[in-house]
Design an enzyme around this catalytic site. Sequence first.
Site, PDB file in Angstrom:
ATOM      1  N   ASP A 104       0.816  -1.227   0.000  1.00 33.51           N
ATOM      2  CA  ASP A 104       0.000   0.000   0.000  1.00 33.51           C
ATOM      3  C   ASP A 104       0.842   1.265   0.000  1.00 33.51           C
ATOM      4  OD1 ASP A 104      -2.325  -1.640   0.213  1.00 33.51           O
ATOM      5  OD2 ASP A 104      -1.912  -1.835   2.356  1.00 33.51           O
ATOM      6  N   GLY A 160       1.543   2.913  -2.643  1.00 29.10           N
ATOM      7  CA  GLY A 160       1.124   3.791  -3.745  1.00 29.10           C
ATOM      8  C   GLY A 160       1.811   3.426  -5.051  1.00 29.10           C
ATOM      9  N   LYS A 161       2.069   2.131  -5.234  1.00 29.48           N
ATOM     10  CA  LYS A 161       2.738   1.656  -6.466  1.00 29.48           C
ATOM     11  C   LYS A 161       1.934   1.975  -7.710  1.00 29.48           C
ATOM     12  CE  LYS A 161       3.000  -2.534  -4.909  1.00 29.48           C
ATOM     13  NZ  LYS A 161       2.871  -2.359  -3.470  1.00 29.48           N
ATOM     14  N   GLY A 173      -4.394  -4.173  -4.284  1.00 29.13           N
ATOM     15  CA  GLY A 173      -5.359  -3.182  -4.759  1.00 29.13           C
ATOM     16  C   GLY A 173      -4.629  -1.908  -5.102  1.00 29.13           C
ATOM     17  N   HIS A 174      -4.622  -1.566  -6.376  1.00 32.46           N
ATOM     18  CA  HIS A 174      -3.954  -0.337  -6.794  1.00 32.46           C
ATOM     19  C   HIS A 174      -4.998   0.708  -7.145  1.00 32.46           C
ATOM     20  CE1 HIS A 174      -0.181  -2.761  -8.140  1.00 32.46           C
ATOM     21  NE2 HIS A 174      -0.277  -2.627  -6.847  1.00 32.46           N
ATOM     22  N   GLN A 197       1.972  -5.974  -3.259  1.00 35.18           N
ATOM     23  CA  GLN A 197       2.317  -5.995  -1.828  1.00 35.18           C
ATOM     24  C   GLN A 197       3.661  -5.286  -1.596  1.00 35.18           C
ATOM     25  OE1 GLN A 197       1.312  -9.452  -3.074  1.00 35.18           O
ATOM     26  NE2 GLN A 197      -0.698  -8.587  -2.808  1.00 35.18           N
ATOM     27  N   ALA A 245      -7.700  -0.953   0.004  1.00 38.36           N
ATOM     28  CA  ALA A 245      -8.410  -0.879  -1.288  1.00 38.36           C
ATOM     29  C   ALA A 245      -9.082  -2.208  -1.629  1.00 38.36           C
ATOM     30  CB  ALA A 245      -7.429  -0.495  -2.398  1.00 38.36           C
ATOM     31  N   LYS A 266       2.825  10.024  -0.594  1.00 41.82           N
ATOM     32  CA  LYS A 266       1.964  10.531   0.489  1.00 41.82           C
ATOM     33  C   LYS A 266       2.694  11.490   1.438  1.00 41.82           C
ATOM     34  CE  LYS A 266      -1.765   7.995   1.320  1.00 41.82           C
ATOM     35  NZ  LYS A 266      -2.718   6.927   1.654  1.00 41.82           N
TER      36      LYS A 266
HETATM   37  P1  IMP Z   1      -2.750 -12.792   1.677  1.00 40.35           P
HETATM   38  O1  IMP Z   1      -1.800 -12.234   0.668  1.00 40.35           O
HETATM   39  O2  IMP Z   1      -4.193 -12.493   1.368  1.00 40.35           O
HETATM   40  O3  IMP Z   1      -2.499 -14.230   1.977  1.00 40.35           O
HETATM   41  O4  IMP Z   1      -2.468 -12.029   3.070  1.00 40.35           O
HETATM   42  C1  IMP Z   1      -1.230 -12.173   3.772  1.00 40.35           C
HETATM   43  C2  IMP Z   1      -0.829 -10.859   4.415  1.00 40.35           C
HETATM   44  O5  IMP Z   1      -0.487  -9.929   3.396  1.00 40.35           O
HETATM   45  C3  IMP Z   1      -1.930 -10.193   5.233  1.00 40.35           C
HETATM   46  O6  IMP Z   1      -1.334  -9.504   6.316  1.00 40.35           O
HETATM   47  C4  IMP Z   1      -2.525  -9.199   4.260  1.00 40.35           C
HETATM   48  O7  IMP Z   1      -3.157  -8.129   4.919  1.00 40.35           O
HETATM   49  C5  IMP Z   1      -1.283  -8.749   3.531  1.00 40.35           C
HETATM   50  N1  IMP Z   1      -1.556  -8.240   2.183  1.00 40.35           N
HETATM   51  C6  IMP Z   1      -1.921  -8.943   1.104  1.00 40.35           C
HETATM   52  N2  IMP Z   1      -2.074  -8.127   0.043  1.00 40.35           N
HETATM   53  C7  IMP Z   1      -1.778  -6.891   0.467  1.00 40.35           C
HETATM   54  C8  IMP Z   1      -1.720  -5.619  -0.183  1.00 40.35           C
HETATM   55  O8  IMP Z   1      -1.948  -5.468  -1.379  1.00 40.35           O
HETATM   56  N3  IMP Z   1      -1.372  -4.577   0.609  1.00 40.35           N
HETATM   57  C9  IMP Z   1      -1.053  -4.718   1.913  1.00 40.35           C
HETATM   58  N4  IMP Z   1      -1.087  -5.887   2.551  1.00 40.35           N
HETATM   59  C10 IMP Z   1      -1.445  -6.959   1.840  1.00 40.35           C
END
Ligand code: IMP
Length: 425
Positions: A13, A15-16, A40-41, A224, A299, A331
């Site tokens: 998150d 802001g990629k 989520g972008h 991520q 997002a 940000k």
């Molecule tokens: P998973 O990827 O859904 O298995 O989640 C594993 C961990 O990664 C959890 O702590 C999620 O909240 C975190 N996570 C997964 N995708 C994102 C993202 O796009 N942004 C921030 N955290 C993420």
Amino acid sequence: MSVTIVVGSQWGDEGKGKIVDLISKDADIVARYQGGANAGHTIVINSKQYVLHLIPSGILHPNCICVIGNGVVIDPIALKSEIKMLEENGIDVHNRLFISHKAHLIMPYHKLLDQVREKDAKSYAIGTTGRGIGPAYFDKATRVGIRIVDLLDRKGFEQKLRNNLEEKYNILHKIYGFESFNIDELMEEYLSFDAEIDDLITDTTLYLNNAIQQGKKIIAEGAQGALLDIDHGTYPFVTSSNPTSGGACTGLGIPPTSISNVIGIVKAYTTRVGNGPFPTELNDETGERLRQIGAEFGATTGRPRRCGWLDLVALRYSVMVNGIKDIALTKLDVLDDFDEINVCTSYTYEGRTLKSFPVDIHTLENLKCEYTILKGWKTSLKGVRHWTELPAEVLQYFELIEKFTGAEIKIVSLSPDRADTLIKL
Ligand code: IMP
């Protein structure tokens, strides 16, 4: 050498989406290398907001080709709705998006398994997005996953699906009491998805390597962040893939020798969603202020994000693991009104200063952060268009980050809008 990798440097998150959108206007190809619809972008163009989970944000530039690489796990429902949303907004997808035939599919049982395991884990829950990411990569690693290419062979697909349903039934029914999925309905759903995206499926490894040979400009986009990397993050509180820059090579099938730069996206403070250690977390008014000003709500899941000060110890580690040369700092405007800005510049544990980013959760959860306190700039950065207009306090903040990490801040983002971006020439 024509590939630039863009990585999230913290816990995601950062802001990629906005930065990839910005730099992809000069790129030929943007290729996503790992993760799935857990990402989520959010990109804002002329006040219109687009939220993308799977398709790279380069799709918003008409001349840019987008690739979803073999390292991504694809949820057909998410992909179809994204294609629909883009087409409804007049954005052409069908001639500009390629999907690896080696990419694995997320199946409904992956989502179910993700959700029930999380519920069962109680205090050990990771706080996943519930999108089936972990179980899909589990099947990939245990060699029972279903890939896009499998949809081309109806009989083979049916057999693989049958085997999987039987295996998953043993867990889902016997342990959790769920009824089985209907194989005919699943076959129908996935084969009709295949028909819809048939023209998008290709050998993206070959496509990208040819493009590299032709000197095309390619951006490899991670999802991520580095601290959620399954190998280098705060394990087990991580995602199930490799967001770090190394993941770009395996997740796209491109050689390390083709990489010319790694841009790290760094949020001017730190956030994390889900569970796990977060040394600079602020469970107080200041944390709440960061969350409100920064609109820190996921997002993908809408969850409030945990907020804290910038952690330079973690960032230096991330710069090292990813080989980040350039930083895009996002940000920054969120900090406009703070009297003082704290930056973590050292960790101590049981009275000792730690030399590096710790590997074990116990230390990460119990260490103490030492902060360097900087004066805030106390002025709105809204409307700033040139680096030279930045207040001295902002430049001091930059200097501390650059000195500590050894990477250079080249891009600064001052709002979600494309226009509010400074580029260091
Ligand atoms: P998973 O990827 O859904 O298995 O989640 C594993 C961990 O990664 C959890 O702590 C999620 O909240 C975190 N996570 C997964 N995708 C994102 C993202 O796009 N942004 C921030 N955290 C993420």
